[in-house]
Design an enzyme around this catalytic site. Structure first.
Site, PDB file in Angstrom:
ATOM      1  N   LYS A 216       0.785  -1.182  -0.035  1.00 42.87           N
ATOM      2  CA  LYS A 216       0.076   0.111  -0.123  1.00 42.87           C
ATOM      3  C   LYS A 216       0.863   1.237   0.170  1.00 42.87           C
ATOM      4  O   LYS A 216       1.553   1.649   0.858  1.00 42.87           O
ATOM      5  CB  LYS A 216      -0.936   0.329   1.194  1.00 42.87           C
ATOM      6  N   GLU A 290      10.547   0.680  10.250  1.00 42.81           N
ATOM      7  CA  GLU A 290      11.157   1.854  10.234  1.00 42.81           C
ATOM      8  C   GLU A 290      10.491   3.250  10.456  1.00 42.81           C
ATOM      9  O   GLU A 290       9.804   3.599   9.536  1.00 42.81           O
ATOM     10  CB  GLU A 290      11.774   1.739   8.616  1.00 42.81           C
ATOM     11  N   CYS A 324      13.574  10.665   6.963  1.00 44.21           N
ATOM     12  CA  CYS A 324      13.553   9.951   8.434  1.00 44.21           C
ATOM     13  C   CYS A 324      14.918   9.975   8.942  1.00 44.21           C
ATOM     14  O   CYS A 324      14.910  10.241   9.963  1.00 44.21           O
ATOM     15  CB  CYS A 324      13.203   8.597   8.361  1.00 44.21           C
ATOM     16  N   GLU A 421      10.250  15.124  15.883  1.00 47.32           N
ATOM     17  CA  GLU A 421      10.446  15.059  14.440  1.00 47.32           C
ATOM     18  C   GLU A 421       9.573  16.098  13.721  1.00 47.32           C
ATOM     19  O   GLU A 421       8.455  16.078  13.844  1.00 47.32           O
ATOM     20  CB  GLU A 421      10.336  13.481  13.828  1.00 47.32           C
TER      21      GLU A 421
HETATM   22  P1  NAI Z   1       1.923   7.647   8.855  1.00 40.15           P
HETATM   23  O1  NAI Z   1       2.567   6.866   9.526  1.00 40.15           O
HETATM   24  O2  NAI Z   1       0.309   7.953   9.341  1.00 40.15           O
HETATM   25  O3  NAI Z   1       1.652   7.138   7.352  1.00 40.15           O
HETATM   26  C1  NAI Z   1       2.552   6.209   6.679  1.00 40.15           C
HETATM   27  C2  NAI Z   1       1.858   4.946   6.129  1.00 40.15           C
HETATM   28  O4  NAI Z   1       1.227   4.419   7.142  1.00 40.15           O
HETATM   29  C3  NAI Z   1       0.874   5.539   4.860  1.00 40.15           C
HETATM   30  O5  NAI Z   1       0.885   4.756   3.868  1.00 40.15           O
HETATM   31  C4  NAI Z   1      -0.481   5.657   5.840  1.00 40.15           C
HETATM   32  O6  NAI Z   1      -1.417   5.295   4.998  1.00 40.15           O
HETATM   33  C5  NAI Z   1      -0.184   4.179   6.819  1.00 40.15           C
HETATM   34  N1  NAI Z   1      -1.329   4.267   7.966  1.00 40.15           N
HETATM   35  C6  NAI Z   1      -1.530   5.404   8.565  1.00 40.15           C
HETATM   36  N2  NAI Z   1      -2.167   4.796   9.640  1.00 40.15           N
HETATM   37  C7  NAI Z   1      -2.053   3.433   9.739  1.00 40.15           C
HETATM   38  C8  NAI Z   1      -2.572   2.382  10.493  1.00 40.15           C
HETATM   39  N3  NAI Z   1      -3.137   2.732  11.636  1.00 40.15           N
HETATM   40  N4  NAI Z   1      -2.332   1.230  10.178  1.00 40.15           N
HETATM   41  C9  NAI Z   1      -1.624   0.822   9.071  1.00 40.15           C
HETATM   42  N5  NAI Z   1      -1.108   1.985   8.136  1.00 40.15           N
HETATM   43  C10 NAI Z   1      -1.334   2.998   8.504  1.00 40.15           C
HETATM   44  O7  NAI Z   1       2.418   9.101   8.698  1.00 40.15           O
HETATM   45  P2  NAI Z   1       1.990  10.480   8.276  1.00 40.15           P
HETATM   46  O8  NAI Z   1       0.704  10.773   9.046  1.00 40.15           O
HETATM   47  O9  NAI Z   1       1.769  10.697   6.775  1.00 40.15           O
HETATM   48  O10 NAI Z   1       2.902  11.450   8.802  1.00 40.15           O
HETATM   49  C11 NAI Z   1       3.205  11.760  10.180  1.00 40.15           C
HETATM   50  C12 NAI Z   1       4.524  12.092  10.658  1.00 40.15           C
HETATM   51  O11 NAI Z   1       5.079  10.604  10.663  1.00 40.15           O
HETATM   52  C13 NAI Z   1       5.429  12.882   9.724  1.00 40.15           C
HETATM   53  O12 NAI Z   1       5.231  14.129  10.054  1.00 40.15           O
HETATM   54  C14 NAI Z   1       6.853  12.314  10.175  1.00 40.15           C
HETATM   55  O13 NAI Z   1       7.159  12.924  11.291  1.00 40.15           O
HETATM   56  C15 NAI Z   1       6.594  10.849  10.247  1.00 40.15           C
HETATM   57  N6  NAI Z   1       6.957   9.949   9.223  1.00 40.15           N
HETATM   58  C16 NAI Z   1       7.949   9.158   9.112  1.00 40.15           C
HETATM   59  C17 NAI Z   1       8.405   8.623   8.142  1.00 40.15           C
HETATM   60  C18 NAI Z   1       9.446   7.886   7.916  1.00 40.15           C
HETATM   61  O14 NAI Z   1      10.028   7.734   6.851  1.00 40.15           O
HETATM   62  N7  NAI Z   1      10.082   7.413   8.851  1.00 40.15           N
HETATM   63  C19 NAI Z   1       7.614   8.590   6.765  1.00 40.15           C
HETATM   64  C20 NAI Z   1       6.180   9.273   7.004  1.00 40.15           C
HETATM   65  C21 NAI Z   1       6.181  10.001   7.828  1.00 40.15           C
END
Ligand code: NAI
Ligand code: MG
Length: 512
Positions: A216, A290, A324, A421
C-alpha cells in the site's frame, strides 16, 4: 544521496537579496523567480500520461474497489487534482491477499531462484528505461525537486532491484547451513517521502527471497506505485506476485490485521508503528518497523567547514526535510559556532525554493497540507519557547504548500524543536564543548536512526561512531545510500534492517 547536487560551490550571495530580511509572499499569478539568477528550466511534464481514475492492482488485473469509494490525489505544488484513486476496503485487501497467496503457492515460491532473479533484473532495467517518466511523476505527485527524483530516487530504486536480483539465487550461500525459505505473503505499507524508492526497498528483497507482496502506497503519493504496476506487466511477472492496493490508514490497518499475511513491513510514523506492534503482539506474523528520527549532525572545530556546510544543507533541506534520517539537530563545537552559522545563513540565501519540475530547484513543495500544518505548528513552538529563527529572503508561490528553509539557533535540548521530528526544512542548532558533551547531547533523543560526524581525525570518527546510538553514522558526508548497506534504527526509530544481506533476513524463515 550525498555528493554532486548539493556539492557545487555556493554562488555569491546577492546583496539585494541580503537586504531583504522579511519573508515576502508573492500575491497572485504564477511563481516568479524574482531575484534568482537562473532562467526557468522546466522538465517536460507531458512524458507522463495519467489516467483519470485508477483501480486496484490485484492478481495482475485492475479491479474496482468493492465499496466504490475514491479520493483525489493532487500536485502539492499547485493543489491541482491529478487523478481519482481507489480507497481499498477489507474485501479488496482480502482479494489482494488471496491473489498473493495463490501466486506464492502455485509457482512463485517453487520457481528456480535464477528465474526469480531474471524478473528482478527485468524490473530494474525497465525502471532505468522509464526513469525520466517516473522521475517527473514522482515530482508531480510528491513535490520533490526533479533533480532529486531524477538523480536519487530513480537510480537508487533501480539499484535496489539490481542488487537483490543478484542475491536471489545465492541465498544458500548468503545464509549457509540455515536452509533459508520464503516467509509467504508480505504486507508492505510505505510513506510519501520517497514513494518509489520505499517500494523498491520493500518489494525487491521480498521477491528475491521468494515471497509475494501486497503493498500500500501512502495516500498522498500513490501514482508512482500505480505506474509500477505497468512495469510489473511489462516484466511479465506472474499475476499475483505483486499486488498494489491504495487507500489511507484504514487500508493499512486492514493489511496489518489480515490473517493471511505472514510478514508486515512498515515505514512511517512512530505512532502508527507502535499501534502495529500492539496489533501484532501474540500473532505469528513477522514485523519490521522503520520509523522516525531526530538525527544529530555533529561538527567538530577541525572539520572542513565549507564541506560541512554542504553536508548540513544536504542533511536537512534535501527532500524538504521529509527524510527520516534527516540531520535535523546540528551540534556545533562552540569555538567555530559563529563562523559556521554565518556561512550557513549565507548558503541558505542561495537555495532556490520553487516549482518541483524546474531543474534549478533545490527545495520543492511540502508534501501535503497536513504536513505543512505540522511544520508550522512546531516552528511556532520554537519561537514561543525562545529559540531564534532565521529564514532567508524567499518568495513563495501563492498556491500549493511551501515552507522556507529555516534555521533555529539558541535552542535548548528541552525544546520541542530539539526533541520532536519536524519532517520539514527546519534545522535546530545546539552547541557543545567536548566530545563527551557532543555524544551525550546527540544521544539525548528517543530516536536512534542516523547521525553525522564532521572532523579531520579518523580516530575521532571511529570513536564517535561507536558511541553514537544510531543505526547509521555518516562521516564527513550525509544522506548517502547504497543498496548493499543495511539501514535501520533502534529505540523509537524501529527495528529490522533494509538493504544489504540484513534486508533479506526478515523475508526468510530458517526453521526446519
Ligand atoms: P503515517 O505513519 O500515518 O503514514 C505512513 C503510512 O502508514 C501511510 O501509507 C499510511 O496510510 C499508513 N497508515 C496510517 N495509519 C495506519 C494504521 N493505523 N495502520 C496501518 N497503516 C497506517 O505518517 P503520516 O501521518 O503521513 O506522517 C506523520 C509523521 O510521521 C510525519 O510528520 C513524520 O514525522 C513521520 N513520518 C516518518 C516517515 C519515515 O520515513 N520514517 C515517513 C512518513 C512520516
Ligand atoms: Mg498518519
Amino acid at each position: 544521496m550525498g555528493g554532486g547536487w548539493w556539492g557545487e560551490p555556493a554562488p555569491r550571495p546577492d546583496p539585494k537579496a541580503e537586504a531583504m530580511t522579511e519573508l515576502e509572499r508573492k500575491r497572485g499569478g504564477a511563481p516568479v523567480p524574482a531575484d534568482w539568477t537562473y532562467a526557468p528550466a522546466p522538465e517536460a511534464r507531458d512524458i507522463v500520461s495519467l489516467r483519470e481514475r485508477y483501480g486496484l492492482y490485484v492478481g495482475g488485473e485492475w479491479i474496482e474497489p468493492h465499496a466504490g469509494e475514491t479520493f483525489t490525489t493532487i500536485d502539492p505544488s499547485t493543489e491541482e487534482p491529478l487523478a481519482e484513486i481507489a480507497q481499498a476496503g477489507p474485501e479488496d485487501v482480502g482479494l489482494a491477499v488471496e491473489a498473493a497467496r495463490d501466486a506464492f503457492e502455485n509457482g512463485w515460491s517453487a520457481l528456480a531462484p535464477s528465474e526469480r532473479a531474471k524478473y528482478l533484473f527485468r524490473i530494474a532495467r525497465i525502471l532505468q528505461e522509464r526513469s525520466r517518466e517516473f522521475a517527473v511523476l514522482e515530482s508531480l505527485n510528491g513535490g520533490k525537486p526533479i533533480r532529486e527524483s531524477r538523480d536519487v530516487d530513480l537510480p537508487l530504486s533501480a539499484a535496489h532491484f539490481f542488487y537483490y536480483a543478484g542475491w536471489a539465487d545465492k541465498l544458500e550461500y548468503a545464509f549457509p547451513n540455515r536452509a533459508p525459505r520464503p516467509v509467504g505473503v508480505a504486507g508492505q505499507i510505505i510513506p510519501w517521502n520517497f514513494p518509489l524508492l520505499m517500494l523498491a526497498w520493500k518489494v525487491a528483497p521480498a521477491l528475491a527471497a521468494g515471497n509475494t507482496v501486497v503493498l500500500k502506497p501512502a495516500e498522498t503519493t500513490p501514482l508512482s506505485a500505480l505506474l509500477f504496476c505497468d512495469v510489473v506487466r511489462q516484466a511479465e511477472l506472474p499475476p499475483g506476485v505483486v499486488n498494489i492496493v491504495t487507500g489511507d490508514g484504514r487500508t493499512g490497518a486492514e493489511i496489518v490485521k489480515h490473517p493471511g499475511i505472514d510478514k508486515i513491513a512498515f515505514t512511517g510514523s512512530t505512532d502508527v508503528g507502535k499501534a502495529i506492534q500492539r496489533e501484532l503482539a501474540g500473532t505469528r506474523k513477522k514485523l519490521t518497523l522503520e520509523l522516525g528520527g531526530k538525527a544529530a549532525n555533529v561538527v567538530f572545530d577541525d572539520a572542513p567547514l565549507d564541506q560541512a556546510i554542504e553536508g548540513i544543507v544536504n542533511g536537512i533541506y534535501f527532500n524538504q526535510g521529509h527524510v527520516c534520517c534527516a540531520g535535523s539537530r546540528l551540534l556545533v563545537q562552540e569555538s567555530i559556532y559563529e563562523q559556521l552559522i554565518a556561512k550557513l545563513k549565507r548558503r541558505l540565501t542561495t537555495l532556490r525554493v520553487g516549482a518541483p519540475l524546474d531543474k534549478n530547484t533545490d527545495v520543492g513543495a511540502i508534501n501535503s497540507r497536513q504536513q505543512l500544518e505540522k511544520i508550522e505548528q512546531l516552528v511556532e513552538s520554537g519561537r514561543d519557547e525562545g529559540a531564534e529563527i532565521y529564514q532567508p529572503p524567499c518568495r513563495l508561490p501563492e498556491r500549493g504548500y511551501w515552507f522556507v528553509p529555516t534555521v533555529f539557533t539558541n535552542v535548548a535540548q528541552s525544546y520541542r524543536i530539539a526533541q520532536e521530528e519536524i519532517f520539514g526544512p527546519v534545522l535546530s542548532v545546539l552547541t557543545f564543548r567536548t566530545p563527551d558533551e557532543a555524544v551525550e547531547k546527540a544521544n539525548n533523543t528517543p530516536y536512534g536512526l542516523s547521525a553525522g560526524v564532521w572532523t579531520e581525525k579518523g580516530s575521532r570518527i571511529l570513536a564517535m561512531a561507536q558511541r553514537l546510538r544510531a543505526g547509521v553514522v555518516w562521516a564527513n558526508t550525509y544522506n548517502r545510500f547504497d543498496p548493499a548497506s543495511p539501514f535501520g534504527g533502534y529505540k523509537e526509530s524501529g527495528f529490522g534492517r533494509e538493504g544489504g544481506l540484513h534486508g533479506l533476513e526478515p523475508y526468510l524463515r530458517f526453521d526446519p
